[in-house]
Each structure stands twice: as structure tokens, then as C-alpha cells.
Design an enzyme around this catalytic site. Sequence first.
Site, PDB file in Angstrom:
ATOM      1  N   THR A  13      60.743  -9.609 -32.478  1.00  0.00           N
ATOM      2  CA  THR A  13      59.274  -9.505 -32.479  1.00  0.00           C
ATOM      3  C   THR A  13      58.718  -9.687 -31.065  1.00  0.00           C
ATOM      4  O   THR A  13      57.689  -9.099 -30.726  1.00  0.00           O
ATOM      5  CB  THR A  13      58.617 -10.515 -33.434  1.00  0.00           C
ATOM      6  OG1 THR A  13      58.891 -11.845 -32.989  1.00  0.00           O
ATOM      7  CG2 THR A  13      59.099 -10.335 -34.860  1.00  0.00           C
ATOM      8  N   HIS A 112      60.322 -19.736 -24.813  1.00  0.00           N
ATOM      9  CA  HIS A 112      60.832 -20.839 -25.635  1.00  0.00           C
ATOM     10  C   HIS A 112      59.708 -21.303 -26.567  1.00  0.00           C
ATOM     11  O   HIS A 112      58.569 -21.494 -26.122  1.00  0.00           O
ATOM     12  CB  HIS A 112      61.305 -21.999 -24.744  1.00  0.00           C
ATOM     13  CG  HIS A 112      61.887 -23.106 -25.553  1.00  0.00           C
ATOM     14  ND1 HIS A 112      63.161 -23.057 -26.093  1.00  0.00           N
ATOM     15  CD2 HIS A 112      61.350 -24.282 -25.971  1.00  0.00           C
ATOM     16  CE1 HIS A 112      63.378 -24.141 -26.794  1.00  0.00           C
ATOM     17  NE2 HIS A 112      62.310 -24.899 -26.738  1.00  0.00           N
TER      18      HIS A 112
HETATM   19  C1  GAR Z   1      61.415 -16.750 -30.925  1.00  0.00           C
HETATM   20  O1  GAR Z   1      60.667 -17.717 -31.602  1.00  0.00           O
HETATM   21  C2  GAR Z   1      61.825 -17.264 -29.553  1.00  0.00           C
HETATM   22  O2  GAR Z   1      60.855 -18.045 -28.937  1.00  0.00           O
HETATM   23  C3  GAR Z   1      63.032 -18.083 -29.909  1.00  0.00           C
HETATM   24  O3  GAR Z   1      63.713 -17.328 -30.888  1.00  0.00           O
HETATM   25  C4  GAR Z   1      62.760 -16.539 -31.614  1.00  0.00           C
HETATM   26  C5  GAR Z   1      63.195 -15.084 -31.596  1.00  0.00           C
HETATM   27  O4  GAR Z   1      62.366 -14.256 -32.370  1.00  0.00           O
HETATM   28  N1  GAR Z   1      63.824 -18.356 -28.743  1.00  0.00           N
HETATM   29  C6  GAR Z   1      64.440 -19.522 -28.524  1.00  0.00           C
HETATM   30  O5  GAR Z   1      64.450 -20.423 -29.312  1.00  0.00           O
HETATM   31  C7  GAR Z   1      65.149 -19.633 -27.168  1.00  0.00           C
HETATM   32  N2  GAR Z   1      65.553 -20.976 -26.923  1.00  0.00           N
HETATM   33  P1  GAR Z   1      62.291 -12.684 -32.109  1.00  0.00           P
HETATM   34  O6  GAR Z   1      63.715 -12.133 -32.144  1.00  0.00           O
HETATM   35  O7  GAR Z   1      61.497 -12.164 -33.290  1.00  0.00           O
HETATM   36  O8  GAR Z   1      61.603 -12.430 -30.811  1.00  0.00           O
END
Ligand code: GAR
Length: 198
Positions: A13, A112
Site C-alpha cells: 500500500t 516505520h
Molecule cells: C507498513 O505499515 C510499514 O510501515 C511497515 O510494514 C507495513 C507494510 O505495508 N514497515 C515496517 O514495519 C518496517 N519496520 P505495505 O506493504 O502495505 O506498504
Amino acid sequence: MKKIGVLISGGGTNLQALIDAEKSGVIKSGKIVCVCSNSAGAYGLTRAENAGIPTKVIRKNADCGGDIDEFSRRICAYMKEMDVDIIVLAGFLAIFGGELLKEYAGKIVNIHPSLIPSFCGEGMYGLKVHEAALDYGVKVTGATAHLVNEVVDGGKILLQKAVEIKDGDTPVILQKRVMEQAEWIILPRAVEMLCKEE
Ligand code: GAR
């Protein structure tokens, strides 16, 4: 115009927010030229393909025998092959080191899902971050866009945005609010900041 390479692991996302930001002009000093995932099943790969962006899968275990240096080297080689200037970790949940950090020092941005220095560091990713925030009982959380260095979640902070925690929140509900109200807004802005910089 800077060339942007995006690393993902899952739903993508945040990648979608970057693609949309490029279309809407929030990102105007850079262009996404490739997306690399450490998981073959990541839905973010489909988002990239739908937007006509080239993709590649590089898996730490299946492709690199679990060797973190080889994993970093291969990602670095792909970024170089695609002539990437700036790397965005958009929900990239693997740790890398060595070559990539050296080659792209000061040119890697991560998103993050908390207000660093709270609820961050090794092992703190995805829903675990929101579980930890709810367990602690904080009333405000948020997201942080920061530069990546050798310290996990320890690089220079570029942007942060606070998000309210509400009674009855679950990790999944909170994750969605933090994404909508913070991550998808500050990540594209931080990427534009980095692209604009000389
Ligand atoms: C997001 O919430 C991002 O901030 C987190 O993983 C999720 C990925 O969602 N990242 C971390 O925790 C990094 N330490 P997405 O694939 O839908 O962007």
C-alpha cells in the site's frame, strides 16, 4: 529527475501511495523505475505490474542460501542495473547490510509505523509495532520516514506524523489508521525531499 527503486515485502500500500504521488505531482523530482520484492507472493508486485513498472524477486533463503551479504549484493546489483539513484523501503521487512548501505549511503529512505524512537529496532515491524504500542498503553502513535544506516531504524529522521489511539483499537485497526493518516502522506513527501536534494 532521480530514478527511484522501491523494495517491498507484502501488500504494497505504501508503494501504491508512491505510484499515486507520482501521478498527482506530489513526487515531481523522481520517477519509480523498478520494484524489488523479497517475497514472490507479495501483492505489491501486482500493483507495480499494473502501473507498468519492472519487477524482480530476490529471496534471502531461496535465492541466496540465507546469506545476508549475498542478499544485499544481489539487491544492490539490481538497483545498479536499473540505474537507481534513490531506494525506498516501502514495507520491506527484511534486514540487509554491507554493500547496499555503502553504495547508497544517505540515499535510502524507510517508512516505520511508529514515532521513532518508540517501538522500533530489530524485530519491530508490521503489526508487532502496533501490538507493542497498544500493550504499552500510549495514547498517540504515528509514523516516521527516515534515512537508513547500519543501525536498525536509527538513521536521520526526515518526517514524522502523529496519529491518535482510540479506545477499542486492535493492532489491525490501528495499523490501518496509521497508514491512512500518516504513512501514505509522509512517505511520498520524504521521497520528494530526497529526490530534490542535490
Ligand atoms: C507498513 O505499515 C510499514 O510501515 C511497515 O510494514 C507495513 C507494510 O505495508 N514497515 C515496517 O514495519 C518496517 N519496520 P505495505 O506493504 O502495505 O506498504
